[in-house]
Design an enzyme around this catalytic site. Structure first.
Site, PDB file in Angstrom:
ATOM      1  N   TRP A 150      74.987  23.877  19.948  1.00 31.71           N
ATOM      2  CA  TRP A 150      74.163  23.198  18.823  1.00 31.71           C
ATOM      3  C   TRP A 150      74.047  21.648  19.146  1.00 31.71           C
ATOM      4  O   TRP A 150      72.724  21.005  18.991  1.00 31.71           O
ATOM      5  CB  TRP A 150      74.585  23.437  17.505  1.00 31.71           C
ATOM      6  CG  TRP A 150      74.178  22.772  16.302  1.00 31.71           C
ATOM      7  CD1 TRP A 150      72.580  22.437  16.391  1.00 31.71           C
ATOM      8  CD2 TRP A 150      74.612  22.396  15.181  1.00 31.71           C
ATOM      9  NE1 TRP A 150      72.457  21.913  14.966  1.00 31.71           N
ATOM     10  CE2 TRP A 150      73.480  21.919  14.675  1.00 31.71           C
ATOM     11  CE3 TRP A 150      75.828  22.545  14.765  1.00 31.71           C
ATOM     12  CZ2 TRP A 150      73.921  21.476  13.039  1.00 31.71           C
ATOM     13  CZ3 TRP A 150      75.927  22.120  13.386  1.00 31.71           C
ATOM     14  CH2 TRP A 150      75.106  21.446  12.511  1.00 31.71           C
TER      15      TRP A 150
ATOM     16  N   ASP B 245      76.972  29.945  23.200  1.00 31.35           N
ATOM     17  CA  ASP B 245      76.013  30.240  21.891  1.00 31.35           C
ATOM     18  C   ASP B 245      75.034  29.138  21.849  1.00 31.35           C
ATOM     19  O   ASP B 245      75.174  27.948  21.720  1.00 31.35           O
ATOM     20  CB  ASP B 245      76.832  30.141  20.703  1.00 31.35           C
ATOM     21  CG  ASP B 245      75.682  30.576  19.519  1.00 31.35           C
ATOM     22  OD1 ASP B 245      75.757  31.902  19.353  1.00 31.35           O
ATOM     23  OD2 ASP B 245      75.553  29.722  18.696  1.00 31.35           O
TER      24      ASP B 245
ATOM     25  N   TYR C 260      67.986  24.455  18.786  1.00 29.92           N
ATOM     26  CA  TYR C 260      69.048  23.492  18.987  1.00 29.92           C
ATOM     27  C   TYR C 260      68.441  22.169  19.896  1.00 29.92           C
ATOM     28  O   TYR C 260      67.758  22.650  20.826  1.00 29.92           O
ATOM     29  CB  TYR C 260      70.302  24.193  19.745  1.00 29.92           C
ATOM     30  CG  TYR C 260      70.985  25.124  18.721  1.00 29.92           C
ATOM     31  CD1 TYR C 260      70.711  25.152  17.552  1.00 29.92           C
ATOM     32  CD2 TYR C 260      72.043  25.651  19.356  1.00 29.92           C
ATOM     33  CE1 TYR C 260      71.467  25.875  16.655  1.00 29.92           C
ATOM     34  CE2 TYR C 260      72.739  26.694  18.535  1.00 29.92           C
ATOM     35  CZ  TYR C 260      72.528  26.713  17.058  1.00 29.92           C
ATOM     36  OH  TYR C 260      73.352  27.537  16.654  1.00 29.92           O
TER      37      TYR C 260
ATOM     38  N   ARG D  43      68.017  33.205  10.868  1.00 26.61           N
ATOM     39  CA  ARG D  43      68.123  33.416   9.524  1.00 26.61           C
ATOM     40  C   ARG D  43      67.386  34.344   8.824  1.00 26.61           C
ATOM     41  O   ARG D  43      66.265  34.768   9.310  1.00 26.61           O
ATOM     42  CB  ARG D  43      67.871  31.766   8.753  1.00 26.61           C
ATOM     43  CG  ARG D  43      68.869  30.631   9.266  1.00 26.61           C
ATOM     44  CD  ARG D  43      69.096  29.634   8.230  1.00 26.61           C
ATOM     45  NE  ARG D  43      69.986  28.619   8.622  1.00 26.61           N
ATOM     46  CZ  ARG D  43      71.374  28.796   7.960  1.00 26.61           C
ATOM     47  NH1 ARG D  43      71.462  29.426   6.899  1.00 26.61           N
ATOM     48  NH2 ARG D  43      72.081  27.846   8.413  1.00 26.61           N
TER      49      ARG D  43
ATOM     50  N   SER E 257      71.984  36.472  12.035  1.00 24.84           N
ATOM     51  CA  SER E 257      72.681  35.359  11.689  1.00 24.84           C
ATOM     52  C   SER E 257      72.636  35.118  10.254  1.00 24.84           C
ATOM     53  O   SER E 257      71.414  34.979   9.894  1.00 24.84           O
ATOM     54  CB  SER E 257      72.551  34.416  12.471  1.00 24.84           C
ATOM     55  OG  SER E 257      73.419  33.055  12.275  1.00 24.84           O
TER      56      SER E 257
ATOM     57  N   LEU F 196      85.442  24.367  12.211  1.00 24.00           N
ATOM     58  CA  LEU F 196      85.979  23.213  11.557  1.00 24.00           C
ATOM     59  C   LEU F 196      85.102  22.709  10.779  1.00 24.00           C
ATOM     60  O   LEU F 196      85.153  21.411  10.422  1.00 24.00           O
ATOM     61  CB  LEU F 196      86.200  22.295  12.935  1.00 24.00           C
ATOM     62  CG  LEU F 196      87.297  22.780  14.082  1.00 24.00           C
ATOM     63  CD1 LEU F 196      87.228  21.934  15.182  1.00 24.00           C
ATOM     64  CD2 LEU F 196      88.299  23.301  13.506  1.00 24.00           C
TER      65      LEU F 196
ATOM     66  N   GLY G 259      82.245  23.749  18.530  1.00 20.85           N
ATOM     67  CA  GLY G 259      80.990  22.997  18.714  1.00 20.85           C
ATOM     68  C   GLY G 259      81.559  21.531  19.315  1.00 20.85           C
ATOM     69  O   GLY G 259      80.307  20.688  19.499  1.00 20.85           O
ATOM     70  N   THR G 260      82.591  21.404  19.792  1.00 26.06           N
ATOM     71  CA  THR G 260      82.841  19.927  20.281  1.00 26.06           C
ATOM     72  C   THR G 260      82.224  19.613  21.489  1.00 26.06           C
ATOM     73  O   THR G 260      81.997  20.512  22.303  1.00 26.06           O
ATOM     74  CB  THR G 260      84.519  20.061  20.384  1.00 26.06           C
ATOM     75  OG1 THR G 260      84.619  18.685  20.760  1.00 26.06           O
ATOM     76  CG2 THR G 260      85.071  20.866  21.242  1.00 26.06           C
TER      77      THR G 260
HETATM   78  N1  LIG Z   1      74.150  30.574  13.175  1.00 22.54           N
HETATM   79  C1  LIG Z   1      73.894  29.516  12.643  1.00 22.54           C
HETATM   80  O1  LIG Z   1      73.112  29.268  11.631  1.00 22.54           O
HETATM   81  C2  LIG Z   1      74.657  28.071  13.164  1.00 22.54           C
HETATM   82  C3  LIG Z   1      74.802  27.016  12.226  1.00 22.54           C
HETATM   83  C4  LIG Z   1      75.400  26.116  12.572  1.00 22.54           C
HETATM   84  C5  LIG Z   1      76.331  26.207  14.101  1.00 22.54           C
HETATM   85  N2  LIG Z   1      76.196  27.294  14.725  1.00 22.54           N
HETATM   86  C6  LIG Z   1      76.735  27.456  16.146  1.00 22.54           C
HETATM   87  O2  LIG Z   1      78.295  27.115  15.782  1.00 22.54           O
HETATM   88  C7  LIG Z   1      78.394  26.020  16.761  1.00 22.54           C
HETATM   89  C8  LIG Z   1      79.498  25.597  16.065  1.00 22.54           C
HETATM   90  O3  LIG Z   1      79.141  24.592  15.283  1.00 22.54           O
HETATM   91  P1  LIG Z   1      80.017  23.173  14.809  1.00 22.54           P
HETATM   92  O4  LIG Z   1      79.583  22.228  15.786  1.00 22.54           O
HETATM   93  O5  LIG Z   1      79.602  22.650  13.620  1.00 22.54           O
HETATM   94  O6  LIG Z   1      81.407  23.484  14.810  1.00 22.54           O
HETATM   95  P2  LIG Z   1      82.733  22.840  14.496  1.00 22.54           P
HETATM   96  O7  LIG Z   1      83.633  23.069  15.719  1.00 22.54           O
HETATM   97  O8  LIG Z   1      83.045  23.403  13.163  1.00 22.54           O
HETATM   98  O9  LIG Z   1      82.314  21.310  14.665  1.00 22.54           O
HETATM   99  C9  LIG Z   1      82.190  20.450  15.647  1.00 22.54           C
HETATM  100  C10 LIG Z   1      81.933  19.119  15.254  1.00 22.54           C
HETATM  101  O10 LIG Z   1      83.465  18.918  14.749  1.00 22.54           O
HETATM  102  C11 LIG Z   1      83.946  17.757  15.603  1.00 22.54           C
HETATM  103  N3  LIG Z   1      85.357  17.761  15.880  1.00 22.54           N
HETATM  104  C12 LIG Z   1      86.053  18.868  16.812  1.00 22.54           C
HETATM  105  N4  LIG Z   1      87.241  18.884  16.830  1.00 22.54           N
HETATM  106  C13 LIG Z   1      87.690  17.712  15.910  1.00 22.54           C
HETATM  107  C14 LIG Z   1      88.856  17.119  15.483  1.00 22.54           C
HETATM  108  N5  LIG Z   1      89.918  17.591  16.171  1.00 22.54           N
HETATM  109  N6  LIG Z   1      88.793  16.133  14.924  1.00 22.54           N
HETATM  110  C15 LIG Z   1      87.626  15.683  14.495  1.00 22.54           C
HETATM  111  N7  LIG Z   1      86.480  16.093  14.525  1.00 22.54           N
HETATM  112  C16 LIG Z   1      86.340  17.134  15.536  1.00 22.54           C
HETATM  113  C17 LIG Z   1      83.240  17.617  16.880  1.00 22.54           C
HETATM  114  O11 LIG Z   1      83.109  16.547  17.547  1.00 22.54           O
HETATM  115  P3  LIG Z   1      83.392  16.109  18.944  1.00 22.54           P
HETATM  116  O12 LIG Z   1      82.029  16.501  19.541  1.00 22.54           O
HETATM  117  O13 LIG Z   1      83.317  14.482  19.034  1.00 22.54           O
HETATM  118  O14 LIG Z   1      84.544  16.778  19.262  1.00 22.54           O
HETATM  119  C18 LIG Z   1      81.792  18.182  16.445  1.00 22.54           C
HETATM  120  O15 LIG Z   1      80.920  17.027  16.043  1.00 22.54           O
HETATM  121  C19 LIG Z   1      77.358  25.455  16.982  1.00 22.54           C
HETATM  122  O16 LIG Z   1      77.463  24.895  18.374  1.00 22.54           O
HETATM  123  C20 LIG Z   1      76.451  26.522  17.059  1.00 22.54           C
HETATM  124  O17 LIG Z   1      76.280  27.402  18.394  1.00 22.54           O
HETATM  125  C21 LIG Z   1      75.408  28.356  14.353  1.00 22.54           C
END
Ligand SMILES: NC(=O)c1ccc[n+]([C@@H]2O[C@H](COP(=O)([O-])OP(=O)(O)OC[C@H]3O[C@@H](n4cnc5c(N)ncnc54)[C@H](OP(=O)(O)O)[C@@H]3O)[C@@H](O)[C@H]2O)c1
Length: 297
Positions: A20, A49, A54, A130, A159, A213, A261-262
């Protein structure tokens, strides 16, 4: 890394890498994206994913550019992508209103665009992103079946669906829906008790957890008691608190695949650390109670 059966002849890695935020990275070069995918592969994380939307409909192409530069990666990964959200950006620039579209024509056009942008000849798993209040299951269901029959898509799922949305769509399809990708984390745990997880668990369907996260806010002060508990356990086990948050999801018996998602290469390289964290019942509840803000009754 454990493998999870998603559909007949399709397995995913237990931890999934989500793209994403791919377009938010200052470096979107093929070499950098390749490095991210390779950092995943080194740990056995093979499942990527994506979604059409995205990066404003750009993230699939960013990944596709890496796959075109390093085509050997294509056979080492499984690709998930999604469709149905239409917003005024990219190829949908001009859309007057953000909306969902589960019509046959939209799904087919989106899949063709995804295949072209990523430079692959099939999508391993296509998700309806969605629930669409205007979904006609008699149109959407057969459209998904036909994509599988045509070999463009190996498996289909959904999803953010509630159980009744799932049942409605499944009732008009022959292909079994493979998974539901839902929001699940220590800050979004309602699905554990509102029937969403129980429904999938009963059906023995693997659950994909997005934003495990909470988009980073779990570790950035949004819930200080939870962060403190995560740090405490992480200190004992010698891991990063994020690994503990992911282990909390992995411990659930329904079989949850966290979608991480990092964009940070160092963090990507450490994603599998979560599998090492012991998460017994008392630890699990200590985190759950910190998230609830009170003891369970
Ligand atoms: N199906 C849906 O409707 C839907 C919706 C949203 C997301 N998704 C999927 O889910 C994936 C993950 O979502 P997400 O990116 O929100 O997941 P996440 O892993 O909860 O959050 C990632 C975010 O957290 C930060 N982060 C990671 N480790 C950290 C740490 N130790 N300390 C502080 N910040 C940290 C990352 O920053 P850094 O990059 O700086 O590490 C990044 O901005 C997406 O890429 C997508 O594929 C699906």
């Amino acid at each position: 890394m454990d493998r999870v059966r998603i559909a007949e002849t399709l397995d995913f890695s237990r931890i999934v890498y989500g793209m994403w935020r791919l377009g938010d990275d200052a470096d979107t070069s093929p070499a950098h994206v390749q490095a991210k995918i390779e950092a995943c592969l080194e740990q056995g994380i093979t499942t990527m994913d994506q979604a059409d939307i995205y990066g404003g409909y750009m993230a699939e192409e960013i990944m596709g550019n890496a796959l075109r530069a390093a085509p050997q990666l294509k056979d080492k990964i499984e690709i998930v992508t999604k469709c149905d959200i239409v917003v005024n950006a990219g190829r949908h620039a001009g859309a007057a209103v953000k909306h969902y579209n589960t019509s046959r024509a939209h799904i087919e056009a989106s899949v063709d665009a995804s295949l072209r942008l990523m430079g692959v000849d099939k999508i391993d798993l296509l998700l309806i992103h969605r629930p669409d209040p205007l979904m006609d299951p008699d149109e959407t269901g057969p459209a998904l079946d036909d994509l599988v029959a045509a070999g463009k898509v190996r498996a289909v799922g959904v999803s953010n669906f509630r159980p009744w949305d799932w049942k409605l769509l499944q009732s008009r399809m022959t292909t079994p829906l493979a998974t539901n990708q839902i929001e699940l984390s220590l800050l979004a745990h309602e699905s554990f008790v509102n029937g969403d997880v129980a429904f999938l668990h009963e059906a023995r369907k693997p659950i994909m957890a997005w934003s495990p996260l909470a988009g980073g806010s779990l570790l950035a002060g949004a819930a200080p008691r939870v962060t403190e508990k995560l740090r405490e356990i992480a200190g004992v086990d010698g891991v990063d608190p994020s690994s503990v948050a992911v282990a909390w999801l992995l411990a659930h018996p329904a079989g949850i695949l966290p979608v991480m998602g990092t964009n940070n290469l160092g963090r990507i390289a450490a994603l599998s650390e979560a599998l090492k964290v012991e998460m017994g019942r008392e630890r699990w509840f200590s985190l759950y109670e910190a998230a609830l803000g009170h003891e369970v009754a």
